[in-house]
Write an enzyme that holds these catalytic residues in place. Structure first.
Site, PDB file in Angstrom:
ATOM      1  N   LYS A   1       0.848  -1.204   0.000  1.00  0.00           N
ATOM      2  CA  LYS A   1       0.000   0.000   0.000  1.00  0.00           C
ATOM      3  C   LYS A   1       0.879   1.247   0.000  1.00  0.00           C
ATOM      4  O   LYS A   1       1.930   1.260   0.652  1.00  0.00           O
ATOM      5  CB  LYS A   1      -0.907  -0.029   1.227  1.00  0.00           C
ATOM      6  CG  LYS A   1      -1.968   1.069   1.256  1.00  0.00           C
ATOM      7  CD  LYS A   1      -2.858   0.925   2.493  1.00  0.00           C
ATOM      8  CE  LYS A   1      -3.967   1.943   2.539  1.00  0.00           C
ATOM      9  NZ  LYS A   1      -4.851   1.778   3.715  1.00  0.00           N
TER      10      LYS A   1
ATOM     11  N   SER B   1      -9.757   1.454   2.729  1.00  0.00           N
ATOM     12  CA  SER B   1      -8.971   2.309   1.871  1.00  0.00           C
ATOM     13  C   SER B   1      -7.843   1.569   1.127  1.00  0.00           C
ATOM     14  O   SER B   1      -7.232   2.138   0.219  1.00  0.00           O
ATOM     15  CB  SER B   1      -8.340   3.439   2.692  1.00  0.00           C
ATOM     16  OG  SER B   1      -7.448   2.919   3.651  1.00  0.00           O
TER      17      SER B   1
ATOM     18  N   SER C   1      -9.802  -0.887   6.900  1.00  0.00           N
ATOM     19  CA  SER C   1      -9.279  -0.667   5.544  1.00  0.00           C
ATOM     20  C   SER C   1      -8.594  -1.864   4.894  1.00  0.00           C
ATOM     21  O   SER C   1      -8.323  -1.827   3.698  1.00  0.00           O
ATOM     22  CB  SER C   1      -8.319   0.514   5.526  1.00  0.00           C
ATOM     23  OG  SER C   1      -9.063   1.690   5.466  1.00  0.00           O
TER      24      SER C   1
HETATM   25  N1  GLN Z   1     -13.263   3.982   6.397  1.00  0.00           N
HETATM   26  C1  GLN Z   1     -12.387   4.153   7.494  1.00  0.00           C
HETATM   27  C2  GLN Z   1     -11.975   5.605   7.603  1.00  0.00           C
HETATM   28  O1  GLN Z   1     -12.130   6.283   6.635  1.00  0.00           O
HETATM   29  C3  GLN Z   1     -11.219   3.240   7.290  1.00  0.00           C
HETATM   30  C4  GLN Z   1      -9.897   3.829   7.455  1.00  0.00           C
HETATM   31  C5  GLN Z   1      -8.747   2.862   7.474  1.00  0.00           C
HETATM   32  O2  GLN Z   1      -8.848   1.768   7.997  1.00  0.00           O
HETATM   33  N2  GLN Z   1      -7.607   3.357   7.023  1.00  0.00           N
HETATM   34  O3  GLN Z   1     -11.554   6.066   8.598  1.00  0.00           O
END
Ligand code: GLN
Length: 465
Positions: free
Chosen positions: A72, A147, A171
């Protein structure tokens, strides 16, 4: 190809160079549709050649020798750009490798590329990115989840054998569910965050995407454990995969009630099979309804603090400061964050400001504690807590992007594990109209042995590959 099999074949004489050369060609074609990579690492071909040479010489090349791994783009890689899918870091090259990257390389793994994501990890669909959305491999008009959507899609589209993501509030597990692969978030502190660009540091972990539990465990063993550069880390307990047959499983009623009909059906039919080796009860976790508010309050507060470092001087984007007054310079630079990131910085700053700190931040911390206690109580009687990973199926690109509340709501089932720092995994469990459904399992703090064994048992009953 699965990491375990590939590493074995390469050790037995299969050419890593050929494999990577063909893979790079394939990726180039595939990327026209999927868009899972921000940067492809062409250097991996030279590294593969090196591996072949070392094998010929009889050297010990490591357990992941020649295995292409996608990382990532918020995990630092020396010499390869790390952008966080943000204009703020568009040309940032870290001067060092994250601990996870170093450990992977030490075992011979090849970094095939850096994957697409929501800017700084803020989102659930991989639509908030400077390179545009990643497309779901099962239906290219739909989101891959987020994400870490690029990592999940890259794995499922066969562009790598293993992928790493980060999981602050689901995410890793969300895109694993939407793309149909395994997505694992460990106990907080088991995988070093050194070199992971922070979003909400008290809740986030680096996590692993794989196609099999065996691959997951090999990778986990390579990257997990204490790291002198991250003093929140500790060593995992011993994990041994074996044929265990008696799990005590608690399904959270509220998460089933909140799920779409097709998701419910998929979860129930896979649990039906699982019940042959598990005793399954439905339990209630009434405080779950406060989890989402607590998560977003804490996440935004931490984000506003962590992202203060992007000031146009120390990292990333900068401009000629001559003749510009300081406040204006800061404002101009920071206007380059995307809308969602700005929203969170503004809300987070508000949450932490005098007078509101007690009302919001402290209150959220109390809810967090309450949830931790509730979860501990459940684990007195159960080995595993189960829920859907996502309450909905992968949706159309663009469908929810205008309404942030809709995106936040879809995280309802994953954030519990981040708030309470326990391990969790998403497993492919069913399909509905060609779209994947993921089942989530959680275990107690440091309960990876139980979690991965339950997942292993589930995998053998629910082979969707
Ligand atoms: N949807 C969650 C957020 O926007 C997930 C974030 C993540 O795990 N990086 O905070």
């Amino acid at each position: 190809m699965n990491a375990y099999l590939l590493a074995k074949e390469i050790k037995n004489g299969k050419s890593a160079e050929d494999h990577i050369a063909r893979l790079l060609e394939y990726i180039e074609k595939k990327e026209k549709v999927i868009n899972s990579f921000i940067t492809i690492n062409q250097e991996s071909l030279r590294e593969a050649k090196e591996i072949d040479k070392r094998i010929k010489k009889g050297e010990n090349v490591g357990v992941l020798a020649g295995v292409p791994i996608a990382i990532k783009d918020n995990i630092c890689t020396k010499g390869i750009k790390t952008t966080c899918a943000s204009k703020m870091l568009e040309n940032f090259i870290a001067p060092y490798d994250a601990t996870v990257v170093k450990r992977l390389k030490d075992e011979g793994a090849l970094i095939i590329g850096k994957t697409n994501m929501d800017e700084f990890g803020m989102g659930s669909s991989t639509e908030f990115s400077i390179i545009g959305p990643t497309r779901n491999p099962w239906d290219n008009d739909r989101v891959a989840g987020g994400s870490s959507g690029g990592s999940a899609a890259a794995l499922v589209a066969d562009e790598c054998s293993i992928a790493l993501g980060s999981d602050t509030g689901g995410s890793v597990r969300c895109p694993a569910s939407f793309c149909s692969c395994i997505g694992f978030k460990p106990t907080y502190g088991l995988i070093s965050r050194y070199g992971l660009i922070s979003y909400a540091n008290s809740m986030e972990s680096i996590g692993i995407f794989s196609k099999t539990i065996k691959d997951l465990l090999i990778t986990f063993k390579v990257i997990a454990g204490r790291d002198e550069y991250d003093n929140t880390t500790h060593d995992p307990k011993a994990i041994r995969l074996e044929e265990r047959k008696s799990f005590r499983v608690a399904v959270i009623r509220e998460t089933i009630e909140g799920a779409e009909e097709s998701v419910k059906k998929g979860i129930y039919s896979s649990l039906d099979k699982f019940s042959s080796i598990a005793k399954i009860d439905e339990i209630s976790l009434p405080y779950l309804k406060y989890a989402l508010a607590a998560y977003y309050t804490i996440a935004m507060a931490e984000a506003s603090s962590n992202l203060a470092r992007y000031d146009g001087m120390r990292y990333g984007l900068s401009m000629e400061p001559e003749g510009i007054e300081w406040n204006r310079y800061y404002m101009l630079i920071r206007s380059n964050f995307g809308e969602e990131v700005k929203r969170r910085i503004i809300l987070g700053t508000y949450i932490l400001s005098a007078g509101y700190y007690n009302r919001y931040y402290l209150k959220a911390q109390k809810v967090r504690n309450l949830l931790r206690l509730e979860v501990e109580k459940i684990f007195k009687n159960y080995d595993i807590i189960v829920s859907p990973t996502m309450p909905i199926l992968p949706y159309k690109i663009g469908e929810k992007i205008e309404d942030p509340m809709m995106l936040y709501l879809s995280d309802i089932d994953t954030i519990l594990a981040n708030l309470t720092n326990i391990p969790a995994i998403s497993l492919p469990c069913a399909f509905s109209n060609g779209l994947p459904i993921g089942l989530q399992m959680m275990a107690k703090y440091d309960g990876e042995d139980t979690l991965l064994n339950a997942a292993y048992a589930f995998e053998s009953l629910n082979d969707l590959s």
